[in-house]
Design a protein around this motif. Structure first.
Motif, PDB file in Angstrom:
ATOM      1  N   PHE A 302       0.817  -1.207   0.000  1.00  0.00           N
ATOM      2  CA  PHE A 302       0.000   0.000   0.000  1.00  0.00           C
ATOM      3  C   PHE A 302       0.852   1.258   0.000  1.00  0.00           C
ATOM      4  N   ARG A 303       1.925   1.241   0.739  1.00  0.00           N
ATOM      5  CA  ARG A 303       2.834   2.394   0.723  1.00  0.00           C
ATOM      6  C   ARG A 303       3.433   2.573  -0.669  1.00  0.00           C
ATOM      7  N   TRP A 304       3.867   1.460  -1.259  1.00  0.00           N
ATOM      8  CA  TRP A 304       4.528   1.531  -2.563  1.00  0.00           C
ATOM      9  C   TRP A 304       3.580   2.046  -3.651  1.00  0.00           C
ATOM     10  N   ASN A 305       2.294   1.741  -3.509  1.00  0.00           N
ATOM     11  CA  ASN A 305       1.323   2.110  -4.541  1.00  0.00           C
ATOM     12  C   ASN A 305       0.462   3.318  -4.173  1.00  0.00           C
ATOM     13  N   GLY A 306       0.869   4.041  -3.134  1.00  0.00           N
ATOM     14  CA  GLY A 306       0.154   5.257  -2.777  1.00  0.00           C
ATOM     15  C   GLY A 306      -1.226   5.024  -2.206  1.00  0.00           C
ATOM     16  N   LEU A 307      -1.423   3.876  -1.553  1.00  0.00           N
ATOM     17  CA  LEU A 307      -2.719   3.527  -0.988  1.00  0.00           C
ATOM     18  C   LEU A 307      -2.672   3.455   0.537  1.00  0.00           C
ATOM     19  N   TYR A 308      -1.687   4.117   1.118  1.00  0.00           N
ATOM     20  CA  TYR A 308      -1.487   4.101   2.567  1.00  0.00           C
ATOM     21  C   TYR A 308      -1.736   5.498   3.114  1.00  0.00           C
ATOM     22  N   PHE A 309      -2.475   5.572   4.252  1.00  0.00           N
ATOM     23  CA  PHE A 309      -2.840   6.869   4.812  1.00  0.00           C
ATOM     24  C   PHE A 309      -2.535   6.922   6.305  1.00  0.00           C
ATOM     25  N   GLU A 310      -1.728   7.895   6.668  1.00  0.00           N
ATOM     26  CA  GLU A 310      -1.469   8.145   8.084  1.00  0.00           C
ATOM     27  C   GLU A 310      -2.697   8.758   8.749  1.00  0.00           C
ATOM     28  N   ASP A 311      -3.407   9.613   8.001  1.00  0.00           N
ATOM     29  CA  ASP A 311      -4.614  10.271   8.490  1.00  0.00           C
ATOM     30  C   ASP A 311      -5.726  10.088   7.472  1.00  0.00           C
ATOM     31  N   TYR A 312      -6.958  10.098   7.949  1.00  0.00           N
ATOM     32  CA  TYR A 312      -8.080   9.946   7.022  1.00  0.00           C
ATOM     33  C   TYR A 312      -8.369  11.263   6.319  1.00  0.00           C
ATOM     34  N   ASP A 313      -8.525  11.185   4.972  1.00  0.00           N
ATOM     35  CA  ASP A 313      -8.802  12.376   4.163  1.00  0.00           C
ATOM     36  C   ASP A 313      -9.657  11.931   2.975  1.00  0.00           C
ATOM     37  N   ARG A 314     -10.966  12.229   3.036  1.00  0.00           N
ATOM     38  CA  ARG A 314     -11.847  11.781   1.967  1.00  0.00           C
ATOM     39  C   ARG A 314     -11.467  12.390   0.622  1.00  0.00           C
ATOM     40  N   ALA A 315     -11.080  13.614   0.615  1.00  0.00           N
ATOM     41  CA  ALA A 315     -10.707  14.267  -0.644  1.00  0.00           C
ATOM     42  C   ALA A 315      -9.486  13.598  -1.264  1.00  0.00           C
ATOM     43  N   ALA A 316      -8.538  13.197  -0.417  1.00  0.00           N
ATOM     44  CA  ALA A 316      -7.354  12.515  -0.933  1.00  0.00           C
ATOM     45  C   ALA A 316      -7.731  11.164  -1.531  1.00  0.00           C
ATOM     46  N   LEU A 317      -8.692  10.482  -0.916  1.00  0.00           N
ATOM     47  CA  LEU A 317      -9.164   9.211  -1.467  1.00  0.00           C
ATOM     48  C   LEU A 317      -9.867   9.425  -2.799  1.00  0.00           C
ATOM     49  N   ALA A 318     -10.727  10.429  -2.877  1.00  0.00           N
ATOM     50  CA  ALA A 318     -11.471  10.701  -4.104  1.00  0.00           C
ATOM     51  C   ALA A 318     -10.539  11.029  -5.264  1.00  0.00           C
ATOM     52  N   ALA A 319      -9.410  11.649  -4.969  1.00  0.00           N
ATOM     53  CA  ALA A 319      -8.465  12.034  -6.003  1.00  0.00           C
ATOM     54  C   ALA A 319      -7.751  10.846  -6.634  1.00  0.00           C
ATOM     55  N   LEU A 320      -7.832   9.685  -6.002  1.00  0.00           N
ATOM     56  CA  LEU A 320      -7.100   8.513  -6.496  1.00  0.00           C
ATOM     57  C   LEU A 320      -7.803   7.781  -7.629  1.00  0.00           C
ATOM     58  N   ALA A 321      -9.095   8.044  -7.877  1.00  0.00           N
ATOM     59  CA  ALA A 321      -9.842   7.325  -8.914  1.00  0.00           C
ATOM     60  C   ALA A 321      -9.659   5.818  -8.730  1.00  0.00           C
ATOM     61  N   LEU A 322     -10.152   5.310  -7.627  1.00  0.00           N
ATOM     62  CA  LEU A 322      -9.861   3.943  -7.198  1.00  0.00           C
ATOM     63  C   LEU A 322     -10.586   2.861  -7.984  1.00  0.00           C
ATOM     64  N   GLY A 323     -11.645   3.193  -8.696  1.00  0.00           N
ATOM     65  CA  GLY A 323     -12.344   2.196  -9.492  1.00  0.00           C
ATOM     66  C   GLY A 323     -13.481   1.542  -8.744  1.00  0.00           C
ATOM     67  N   ASP A 324     -13.936   0.383  -9.295  1.00  0.00           N
ATOM     68  CA  ASP A 324     -15.140  -0.236  -8.738  1.00  0.00           C
ATOM     69  C   ASP A 324     -14.850  -1.175  -7.582  1.00  0.00           C
ATOM     70  N   ALA A 325     -13.586  -1.519  -7.339  1.00  0.00           N
ATOM     71  CA  ALA A 325     -13.217  -2.358  -6.198  1.00  0.00           C
ATOM     72  C   ALA A 325     -11.776  -2.031  -5.835  1.00  0.00           C
ATOM     73  N   PHE A 326     -11.511  -1.845  -4.549  1.00  0.00           N
ATOM     74  CA  PHE A 326     -10.161  -1.452  -4.158  1.00  0.00           C
ATOM     75  C   PHE A 326      -9.904  -1.766  -2.696  1.00  0.00           C
ATOM     76  N   GLN A 327      -8.640  -1.718  -2.313  1.00  0.00           N
ATOM     77  CA  GLN A 327      -8.206  -1.823  -0.923  1.00  0.00           C
ATOM     78  C   GLN A 327      -7.346  -0.613  -0.592  1.00  0.00           C
ATOM     79  N   ILE A 328      -7.484  -0.109   0.617  1.00  0.00           N
ATOM     80  CA  ILE A 328      -6.634   0.962   1.119  1.00  0.00           C
ATOM     81  C   ILE A 328      -6.197   0.599   2.537  1.00  0.00           C
ATOM     82  N   LYS A 329      -5.086   1.163   2.958  1.00  0.00           N
ATOM     83  CA  LYS A 329      -4.527   0.820   4.262  1.00  0.00           C
ATOM     84  C   LYS A 329      -4.313   2.085   5.091  1.00  0.00           C
ATOM     85  N   PHE A 330      -4.570   1.955   6.392  1.00  0.00           N
ATOM     86  CA  PHE A 330      -4.404   3.072   7.304  1.00  0.00           C
ATOM     87  C   PHE A 330      -3.338   2.746   8.345  1.00  0.00           C
ATOM     88  N   ALA A 331      -2.828   3.777   8.961  1.00  0.00           N
ATOM     89  CA  ALA A 331      -1.716   3.618   9.898  1.00  0.00           C
ATOM     90  C   ALA A 331      -2.123   2.835  11.142  1.00  0.00           C
TER      91      ALA A 331
END
Length: 376
Positions: A302-331
């Motif tokens: 997740f870190r390598w692919n920019g899918l890791y978040f130290e803090d929650y930010d909905r706008a940052a998630l929306a900017a990723l264009a994640l598609g119809d199915a995805f995984q994200i990781k939090f600290a």
């Protein structure tokens, strides 16, 4: 003819040599002492212990014996505990020996100072011809899999193996139950081997781990198997692999999709490239093992692919264009829970949804750090 008394030559010799009887006696005592010392040294040499074989020498002999399909391996000038340690190392480092298990017994016979150890490994019970046939198939399949990958980095190699196994292998629940019940006490089921995973496409955790290790070795990666338990109990096995000089944990079994009510085809990477601290959130490691302390985070998926978040930010998630199915990781789990509250309780998830989506499902990973989302 009159016989000359035996003592006459001795007197003549003493007279001719110019020695006195006292001097001769002294010389004879010195000679006796010298001969005694020489004999004692010879006796000490004769009863000194035979040299003990090195661990490397035992390792090579055991490996050669297993590769020759021997049911008993006789080793000389060694200690049984050293033989056991060498055997365990061979089995741990050679997943291609699918007909050999960790089980073994040994007996020893000592004659004088030399000990002979007979090692009896636990084998699959197949004939040499049957093993050779399966070996040929495994080699062909392994070559075909690794041949799909050209020049690649360590990260790309490890990720390729992980994703291949997730796609090609099914976890065998029925066999897992039989193994847990000690049904296979004296045999080795294919599902627990690299052969079962790569050829049959069906495995339990040990089969996944051995297959990952075998493919990693063929691609030039340093890789070991690690055993322990999940936090809910039950024996488990996974891998540690070196990527660019740093150790990372990988658990393919737990990444083979088992989503609670989700039908998503997204490949889980919750346990790809994790640290020891993250692994211990869900696993325990057997104490007797020497395992790496994984602290590097560079190749956390997740870190390598920019899918890791130290803090929650909905706008940052929306900017990723994640598609119809995805995984994200939090600290941490607190940040993940914050995301769940906003995205699902607060309906913010539809800021991330494709235009055609009208429903969404989600699942939280066992680590408490990963969120899986599926739109439909």
């Amino acid at each position: 003819m009159r016989r000359i008394p035996r003592w006459i030559p001795a007197i003549l010799l003493l007279c001719l040599s110019g020695c006195t009887l006292r001097e001769t006696a002294t010389e004879m005592e010195g000679l006796a002492d010298s001969l005694f010392a020489t004999a004692a040294a010879q006796v000490e040499t004769d009863v000194s212990p035979a040299p003990t074989q090195s661990t490397d020498a035992l390792y090579e002999q055991i490996l050669a014996g297993l590769e020759a399909y021997e049911t008993e391996i006789v080793l000389y000038n060694c200690d049984g505990e050293d033989v056991a340690a060498a055997y365990k190392q061979v089995v741990a480092e050679h997943p291609e020996l699918f007909w050999v298990s960790e089980g073994y017994r040994w007996s020893s016979v000592t004659k004088g100072e030399e000990t002979t150890v007979t090692l009896t490994p636990t084998l699959s019970g197949e004939t040499e011809e049957e093993i050779k046939e399966k070996q040929a198939v495994l080699e062909a399949v392994t070559d075909a899999i690794t041949g799909q990958l050209g020049e690649a980095t360590d990260y790309q190699k490890a990720l390729f193996i992980h994703d291949y196994l997730v796609a090609a292998v099914d976890y065998d629940q029925q066999e897992a139950a039989l193994i847990a019940s000690d049904y296979y006490q004296d045999t080795i089921p294919d599902c627990s081997t690299a052969y079962g995973a790569l050829v049959n496409g069906s495995a339990v955790c040990s089969g996944y781990a051995r297959a990952f290790q075998l493919l990693a070795q063929r691609l030039g990666l340093t890789c070991v198997r690690v055993s322990g338990q999940g936090l809910e109990g039950g024996a488990h096995e996974w891998n540690a692999v070196v990527m660019d000089g740093e150790w990372y944990y990988v658990d393919v079994t737990w990444d083979d999709p088992v989503y609670a009510g989700l039908s998503t085809s997204v490949v889980s990477h919750e346990f790809f490239g994790v640290t020891t601290a993250e692994l211990l959130l869900t696993h325990t490691i057997e104490d007797e093992q020497s395992v790496p302390d994984c602290t590097a985070v560079t190749y956390d998926y997740f870190r390598w692919n920019g899918l890791y978040f130290e803090d929650y930010d909905r706008a940052a998630l929306a900017a990723l264009a994640l598609g119809d199915a995805f995984q994200i990781k939090f600290a941490d789990s607190e940040t993940l829970n914050q995301a769940v509250q906003d995205l699902f309780n607060g309906q913010g998830v539809f800021d991330l949804a494709p235009s055609w989506a009208d429903s969404v499902q989600y699942a939280q990973g066992t680590s408490g750090l990963v969120l899986t989302v599926e739109f439909s």
